[in-house]
Write a protein that holds these residues in place. Sequence first.
Motif, PDB file in Angstrom:
ATOM      1  N   GLN A 246       0.831  -1.205   0.000  1.00 56.92           N
ATOM      2  CA  GLN A 246       0.000   0.000   0.000  1.00 56.92           C
ATOM      3  C   GLN A 246       0.870   1.262   0.000  1.00 56.92           C
ATOM      4  O   GLN A 246       0.587   2.213  -0.735  1.00 56.92           O
ATOM      5  CB  GLN A 246      -0.910   0.010   1.227  1.00 56.92           C
ATOM      6  CG  GLN A 246      -2.012  -1.028   1.180  1.00 56.92           C
ATOM      7  CD  GLN A 246      -2.818  -1.055   2.468  1.00 56.92           C
ATOM      8  OE1 GLN A 246      -2.315  -0.728   3.539  1.00 56.92           O
ATOM      9  NE2 GLN A 246      -4.080  -1.452   2.371  1.00 56.92           N
ATOM     10  N   ALA A 247       1.929   1.246   0.818  1.00 57.28           N
ATOM     11  CA  ALA A 247       2.836   2.393   0.868  1.00 57.28           C
ATOM     12  C   ALA A 247       3.483   2.628  -0.492  1.00 57.28           C
ATOM     13  O   ALA A 247       3.538   3.769  -0.984  1.00 57.28           O
ATOM     14  CB  ALA A 247       3.909   2.160   1.935  1.00 57.28           C
ATOM     15  N   GLY A 248       3.965   1.555  -1.130  1.00 55.22           N
ATOM     16  CA  GLY A 248       4.575   1.675  -2.454  1.00 55.22           C
ATOM     17  C   GLY A 248       3.579   2.135  -3.498  1.00 55.22           C
ATOM     18  O   GLY A 248       3.883   2.971  -4.361  1.00 55.22           O
ATOM     19  N   ALA A 249       2.345   1.616  -3.402  1.00 54.58           N
ATOM     20  CA  ALA A 249       1.313   1.952  -4.389  1.00 54.58           C
ATOM     21  C   ALA A 249       0.879   3.409  -4.271  1.00 54.58           C
ATOM     22  O   ALA A 249       0.673   4.089  -5.274  1.00 54.58           O
ATOM     23  CB  ALA A 249       0.106   1.032  -4.218  1.00 54.58           C
ATOM     24  N   ILE A 250       0.729   3.891  -3.028  1.00 54.31           N
ATOM     25  CA  ILE A 250       0.337   5.294  -2.816  1.00 54.31           C
ATOM     26  C   ILE A 250       1.389   6.219  -3.418  1.00 54.31           C
ATOM     27  O   ILE A 250       1.073   7.182  -4.125  1.00 54.31           O
ATOM     28  CB  ILE A 250       0.149   5.587  -1.312  1.00 54.31           C
ATOM     29  CG1 ILE A 250      -1.104   4.872  -0.790  1.00 54.31           C
ATOM     30  CG2 ILE A 250       0.039   7.100  -1.058  1.00 54.31           C
ATOM     31  CD1 ILE A 250      -1.209   4.839   0.721  1.00 54.31           C
ATOM     32  N   GLU A 251       2.658   5.905  -3.156  1.00 55.51           N
ATOM     33  CA  GLU A 251       3.743   6.737  -3.689  1.00 55.51           C
ATOM     34  C   GLU A 251       3.798   6.652  -5.213  1.00 55.51           C
ATOM     35  O   GLU A 251       3.995   7.663  -5.897  1.00 55.51           O
ATOM     36  CB  GLU A 251       5.079   6.303  -3.086  1.00 55.51           C
ATOM     37  CG  GLU A 251       6.259   7.141  -3.534  1.00 55.51           C
ATOM     38  CD  GLU A 251       6.099   8.614  -3.227  1.00 55.51           C
ATOM     39  OE1 GLU A 251       6.320   9.434  -4.144  1.00 55.51           O
ATOM     40  OE2 GLU A 251       5.743   8.964  -2.087  1.00 55.51           O
ATOM     41  N   ALA A 252       3.621   5.457  -5.770  1.00 53.70           N
ATOM     42  CA  ALA A 252       3.676   5.279  -7.229  1.00 53.70           C
ATOM     43  C   ALA A 252       2.568   6.059  -7.924  1.00 53.70           C
ATOM     44  O   ALA A 252       2.808   6.777  -8.900  1.00 53.70           O
ATOM     45  CB  ALA A 252       3.581   3.793  -7.581  1.00 53.70           C
ATOM     46  N   ALA A 253       1.339   5.921  -7.403  1.00 55.87           N
ATOM     47  CA  ALA A 253       0.200   6.609  -8.021  1.00 55.87           C
ATOM     48  C   ALA A 253       0.344   8.121  -7.908  1.00 55.87           C
ATOM     49  O   ALA A 253       0.093   8.858  -8.869  1.00 55.87           O
ATOM     50  CB  ALA A 253      -1.097   6.145  -7.359  1.00 55.87           C
ATOM     51  N   ALA A 254       0.746   8.584  -6.719  1.00 54.44           N
ATOM     52  CA  ALA A 254       0.903  10.027  -6.519  1.00 54.44           C
ATOM     53  C   ALA A 254       2.039  10.587  -7.367  1.00 54.44           C
ATOM     54  O   ALA A 254       1.921  11.673  -7.953  1.00 54.44           O
ATOM     55  CB  ALA A 254       1.157  10.319  -5.039  1.00 54.44           C
ATOM     56  N   SER A 255       3.136   9.839  -7.461  1.00 53.33           N
ATOM     57  CA  SER A 255       4.294  10.309  -8.240  1.00 53.33           C
ATOM     58  C   SER A 255       3.991  10.372  -9.724  1.00 53.33           C
ATOM     59  O   SER A 255       4.400  11.309 -10.411  1.00 53.33           O
ATOM     60  CB  SER A 255       5.494   9.386  -7.996  1.00 53.33           C
ATOM     61  OG  SER A 255       5.967   9.508  -6.676  1.00 53.33           O
ATOM     62  N   ASN A 256       3.278   9.381 -10.232  1.00 48.26           N
ATOM     63  CA  ASN A 256       2.990   9.360 -11.663  1.00 48.26           C
ATOM     64  C   ASN A 256       2.090  10.520 -12.072  1.00 48.26           C
ATOM     65  O   ASN A 256       2.130  10.973 -13.216  1.00 48.26           O
ATOM     66  CB  ASN A 256       2.332   8.033 -12.060  1.00 48.26           C
ATOM     67  CG  ASN A 256       2.520   7.724 -13.533  1.00 48.26           C
ATOM     68  OD1 ASN A 256       3.625   7.452 -13.979  1.00 48.26           O
ATOM     69  ND2 ASN A 256       1.450   7.775 -14.289  1.00 48.26           N
TER      70      ASN A 256
END
Length: 620
Positions: A246-256
């Motif tokens: 979840q932590a990785g996914a939140i960062e990935a989605a927000a960064s993209n």
Amino acid sequence: MLIKMGINLIGLGMFLYHMVSTQVLLQSTIAHLNTHLTLALVLIFLSNNIKSKTRLETYLSSSLAVFSLICGLYIQLQWQELQMRMYFNTLSDLIIGGALIFLALESTRREMGLFLPIFILCVVIYPFVGHLLPEPFYCHSLGIKKTISKLSIGLESGIFQYLSISTNYIFLFAVFGGLLQAVGGTEFFIGISRILAGRIQGGPGMIAVLSSALVGSITGSGAANVMITGVFTIPLMKRTGFKPEQAGAIEAAASNGGQIMPPIMGMVAFAMAGLTGIPYINICAMAVIPAALYYFTCGTYVYLNAKRLNIGRGLDMNEKERPNRKSMFLSSLTFVVPFTLIVVLLIKGYSVMLVAFWAIVSVILIGIINRKSAKEIINGITAGVKAGSGIAASVAAVGLLATTFITSGLGVKIASGIELWSRGNLFLALLIIWAVCIVLGCVGLAITAYIVAALFGVAPLVKMGVPFEIAHFFVMYASVFAFLTPPIAVVALIAARVAGATYLKTAKESTKIALAAFLLPFLFIYSPVLLLKPKNLADVWEIPIIIVGLVVLESGLVGYLFRSYTVWERVISIAAMVLLSLFLATKGEAFLIFGGFVVGALLFLNRKITPASFLGRPPL
């Protein structure tokens, strides 16, 4: 050591050349494009020289750098004669032309992997066998000599077709991004995000969303964004209760999302300005509401997940993680000054490269005021030049694809094929083009996916009544967010590594968070008010309907609103979004009424939870 010094010198030389070119006309267009490409190719191969693991690889990279320089000098010294003898080239012309095609493909392979150059090579070769195939696969070839002339040494198409996008729109902004990171421009964004998000439920996740939105607005790169903000936000999210994926996914989605965040959107937006002629400031204005909706949706996911996992507001930051007010004030200058300049100059109608010039000058001056060393500034410039060079190579390679599509008739066939396969149905046509964008974006650079898809995807949409700029926005958005889509989700892969999570779980979760980004391109078509293109004033009411639909959808994906959902409540929430989307597509009031009823039913099922608890306070 000598090679690294050479890379820095070439990088600085390329940077200074482009800076001066914004103020003074140094060369004609063809000579300018050739200089840009030659320096980019030399820099790419020399940079790869440092990464070489064997002596053979080192010699090969050095040889390709020298060969790039020879080809560039050949064109630079006789570009006028080359244009005059197009299709009637000498043997040496054809050798240099063939070599240039190889260098463009090989540099793209080294920067982006195998898929794109192999795909381009297949398309370039296809016309030579196409005349042997029956319809609809039949196409004609110009022959070897004319093909080489058209694709490279003729200097009017092929490799040179889209290079002006790189030189006039992208390159200096790539340098600006690298330079801003080097002088600490991202520290202010991360610090202010820590202060603001610490007051909200699921604070660390909100920090990721806010900091990635702010940092992404200057880097325009999802991968770079993860490495800048993710190294802080991901460990903090894990420590406060979010699962690694979840932590990785939140960062990935927000960064993209940084690629669609004004004022400095991703390189795809600059490509769109160069390809379509739409002023960049107009593209920024059209992107404001979609960007706000996207990050609102990401924040909704974080908030609901924090409630579901009972993650509070406290950040529990150690001394190093707490924002330093003094350093934040100093770093704020690197945000306020260049951003103000960019917005004001764009509004006044200055060219993109002139805007980039003054933004870079302001950052360098602020870096000097903040006592940044010459080494830090040079490293930032070199990093930006390397990024810009990689984009130049990929744009040159895509030019091969575009020219082949045009000369062989493949582009017309594919465009006609979309109309045929969709049988004139707009939604089916959108679905086909969206799928192509996702596939191309998964395995390559977003800018290449956009250019390729725009070649054959925009014309059928315009023919079906979609306005030109909206059709391009559809293709651009679909291309950008392919980076989050399995099986090859590049941004999710990087975030998963930082989080120590399983790649597929992270990619799946990031797709859920960013689902709004996959729906928004379709909503652009049916609700153009999102792009500030309303058909009438009444269309403004569609925005709150979309917001309600996105919140309900995220609640269904997370499985929580005021309390945890049952399976049926998840189904109901998704059904509500479908009904509201059907209203937007058909303007049928029955769908709106029924959708509103379903949303009301969902709220009624959750009626025992008070609004106070939803806001993060215990019920009275």
